[in-house]
Design an enzyme around this catalytic site. Structure first.
Site, mmCIF file in Angstrom:
data_model
loop_
_atom_site.group_PDB
_atom_site.id
_atom_site.type_symbol
_atom_site.label_atom_id
_atom_site.label_comp_id
_atom_site.label_asym_id
_atom_site.label_seq_id
_atom_site.Cartn_x
_atom_site.Cartn_y
_atom_site.Cartn_z
ATOM 1 N N TYR A 138 -3.292 -3.960 1.911
ATOM 2 C CA TYR A 138 -4.020 -2.957 2.643
ATOM 3 C C TYR A 138 -3.259 -1.640 2.464
ATOM 4 O O TYR A 138 -3.058 -0.706 3.474
ATOM 5 C CB TYR A 138 -3.984 -3.200 4.199
ATOM 6 C CG TYR A 138 -5.189 -2.380 5.038
ATOM 7 C CD1 TYR A 138 -6.163 -1.832 4.676
ATOM 8 C CD2 TYR A 138 -4.628 -2.393 6.416
ATOM 9 C CE1 TYR A 138 -6.982 -1.253 5.443
ATOM 10 C CE2 TYR A 138 -5.692 -1.668 7.137
ATOM 11 C CZ TYR A 138 -6.745 -1.245 6.762
ATOM 12 O OH TYR A 138 -7.530 -0.413 7.679
ATOM 13 N N ASP A 174 11.151 -5.734 3.337
ATOM 14 C CA ASP A 174 9.757 -5.455 3.235
ATOM 15 C C ASP A 174 9.311 -4.831 4.824
ATOM 16 O O ASP A 174 9.294 -5.553 5.510
ATOM 17 C CB ASP A 174 8.885 -6.317 2.664
ATOM 18 C CG ASP A 174 7.340 -5.565 2.686
ATOM 19 O OD1 ASP A 174 7.210 -4.422 3.142
ATOM 20 O OD2 ASP A 174 6.539 -6.141 2.079
ATOM 21 N N ILE A 175 9.677 -3.541 4.837
ATOM 22 C CA ILE A 175 9.523 -3.109 6.195
ATOM 23 C C ILE A 175 7.929 -2.738 6.450
ATOM 24 O O ILE A 175 7.419 -1.629 5.781
ATOM 25 C CB ILE A 175 10.411 -1.853 6.325
ATOM 26 C CG1 ILE A 175 11.779 -1.988 6.076
ATOM 27 C CG2 ILE A 175 10.011 -1.100 7.755
ATOM 28 C CD1 ILE A 175 12.654 -0.741 6.415
ATOM 29 N N THR A 198 6.703 -7.047 10.666
ATOM 30 C CA THR A 198 5.538 -6.452 10.841
ATOM 31 C C THR A 198 5.266 -6.397 12.481
ATOM 32 O O THR A 198 6.163 -7.305 13.330
ATOM 33 C CB THR A 198 4.332 -7.380 10.346
ATOM 34 O OG1 THR A 198 2.905 -6.959 10.915
ATOM 35 C CG2 THR A 198 4.465 -8.902 10.607
ATOM 36 N N SER A 200 2.188 -6.881 13.609
ATOM 37 C CA SER A 200 0.932 -7.503 14.044
ATOM 38 C C SER A 200 1.311 -9.237 13.960
ATOM 39 O O SER A 200 1.731 -9.819 12.837
ATOM 40 C CB SER A 200 -0.048 -7.168 12.922
ATOM 41 O OG SER A 200 -1.049 -7.973 12.569
ATOM 42 N N CYS A 356 -11.961 9.350 4.913
ATOM 43 C CA CYS A 356 -10.682 9.263 4.278
ATOM 44 C C CYS A 356 -10.759 9.328 2.842
ATOM 45 O O CYS A 356 -10.123 9.979 2.160
ATOM 46 C CB CYS A 356 -9.880 8.131 4.547
ATOM 47 S SG CYS A 356 -9.282 8.025 6.601
#
Length: 385
Positions: A138, A174-175, A198, A200, A356
């Protein structure tokens, strides 16, 4: 509302007042009301126009969601609006309110960190599986040689791996790991171990199942709580949620977790102006508490913590990425998504993706990959692009 005149298409339109202001603003971007071109605005209900002049894009987006107006090519409509600077000619009260909120409050505090997941990332994986590539990446694809979304995302992930000079046995943080696409790719193709954080729950659960068996650890955790030492630190598309009041703290966390001979890669959307405010519609409906950084703000945050080894802008590629996501969304809507989401959601999501895309096309916002080192790489960092 003033005198009634005939438009070029022979339809009536009010001349003067707020309608006239609206019509004049659109004309500066070569957009007509009820015109025949794909980017022209088709007006179904003009009640939102007075509110537009006080609330800007918040009013425009909500009116679109309600079906008060349309444009066959929303992406081209917004490209013209932003390329001609029409948005900067409106100074709605909403901008003043948002500017004060951003200045006075830490809208991205630890207590608010999980709000964006609840509103956006935890909508359910069905919509993202329908819209994104097979790895659920994403973030912006890299379209230098790619002909489709799947390849563009593979090329982006590989670009990051090469910029980070990954080697087997390295440990990578991995932030903002999302659904784990980078971690899975890096483990499979470069033999590294990864820890990803994450906010989420949906992302963490999907990634744990998808990449079971690989040396990957997924944590439901805010970046400020991360500990450990890593050979590399990367962050792809998360810094937009950090907020200007926390940029320095993010860099301090990255430096604390990075070995002295390590590298940090920061992949983020960015804005052209330091003194700007978050978009009110995006904040309310898509990414609550988002705050795009500027080059200067990122530089300030890294001051005396890192050496900037490389800065790569491929923001124009986000236009292609968003248009590919939009095509997938439209194809999936009738059979896969319409039973789960209503018409206002459909219009909201189209507005998000296409507005966007228009913004990146107009170069109003950018996509940067920064490479940092703690002390500077001897002999310099080899540019890979």
């Amino acid at each position: 509302m003033g005198d009634i005149v005939k438009s070029r298409q022979g339809k009536t339109a009010s001349k003067g007042g707020v309608y006239g202001q609206f019509e004049s603003l659109l004309a500066k971007a070569d957009i007509e009301i009820n015109g025949s071109r794909s980017w022209d605005l088709q007006l179904h209900d003009k009640r939102f126009i007075p509110r537009l002049l006080t609330q800007g894009n918040l009013a425009l987006g909500e009116a679109y969601m309600a079906g008060y107006w349309d444009a066959r090519r929303l992406d081209e409509f917004f490209f013209r609006i932003l390329r001609h600077g029409v948005d900067r000619e409106i100074s709605p009260r909403q901008v003043i309110v948002d500017a004060l909120r951003a200045r006075l409050f830490n809208l991205q505090s630890l207590s608010r960190a999980f709000q964006v997941a609840q509103r956006h990332y935890d909508l359910g994986n069905d919509i993202y599986e329908a819209m994104l590539d097979s790895r659920l990446t994403y973030t912006c694809g890299y379209w230098k040689t790619a002909a489709n979304l799947e390849q563009a995302q593979i090329d982006k992930l590989d670009l990051v791996c090469k910029k980070m000079q990954l080697r087997p046995g390295m440990k990578v943080l991995d932030i903002g790991c999302g659904w784990g696409s980078f971690m899975g790719y890096a483990a499979e193709h470069y033999g590294v171990e990864c820890v990803g954080v994450t906010v989420s729950q949906e992302q963490a659960d999907w990634a744990k199942q998808q990449y079971a068996g690989l040396p990957l650890e997924f944590r439901l955790q805010d970046y400020r709580e991360v500990d450990g030492q890593f050979d590399r630190v990367i962050s792809l598309g998360m810094f937009e949620h950090v907020g200007r009041k926390n940029h320095r703290q993010f860099m301090e966390v990255a430096r604390r977790c990075l070995k002295d001979n390590g590298l940090l890669l920061l992949h983020t959307i960015g804005k052209n102006r330091r003194r700007s405010t978050p978009d009110a519609w995006i904040d309310r409906y898509i990414f609550p508490n988002g705050d795009l950084p500027s080059v200067g703000q990122i530089g300030d945050a890294a001051d005396n913590l890192f050496v900037t080894e490389d800065l790569h802008n491929f923001g124009a590629d986000y236009d292609k990425t968003l248009m590919a996501w939009h095509r997938n969304f439209e194809l999936a809507w009738p059979e896969k998504l319409s039973a789960q989401f209503d018409t206002p959601f459909y219009r909201m999501w189209r507005y998000y993706l296409l507005s966007c895309a228009g913004a990146f096309r107009a170069r109003d916002i950018q996509l940067w990959q920064w490479v940092f080192s703690p002390w500077g790489e001897l002999g310099g960092h080899r540019r890979i692009s």
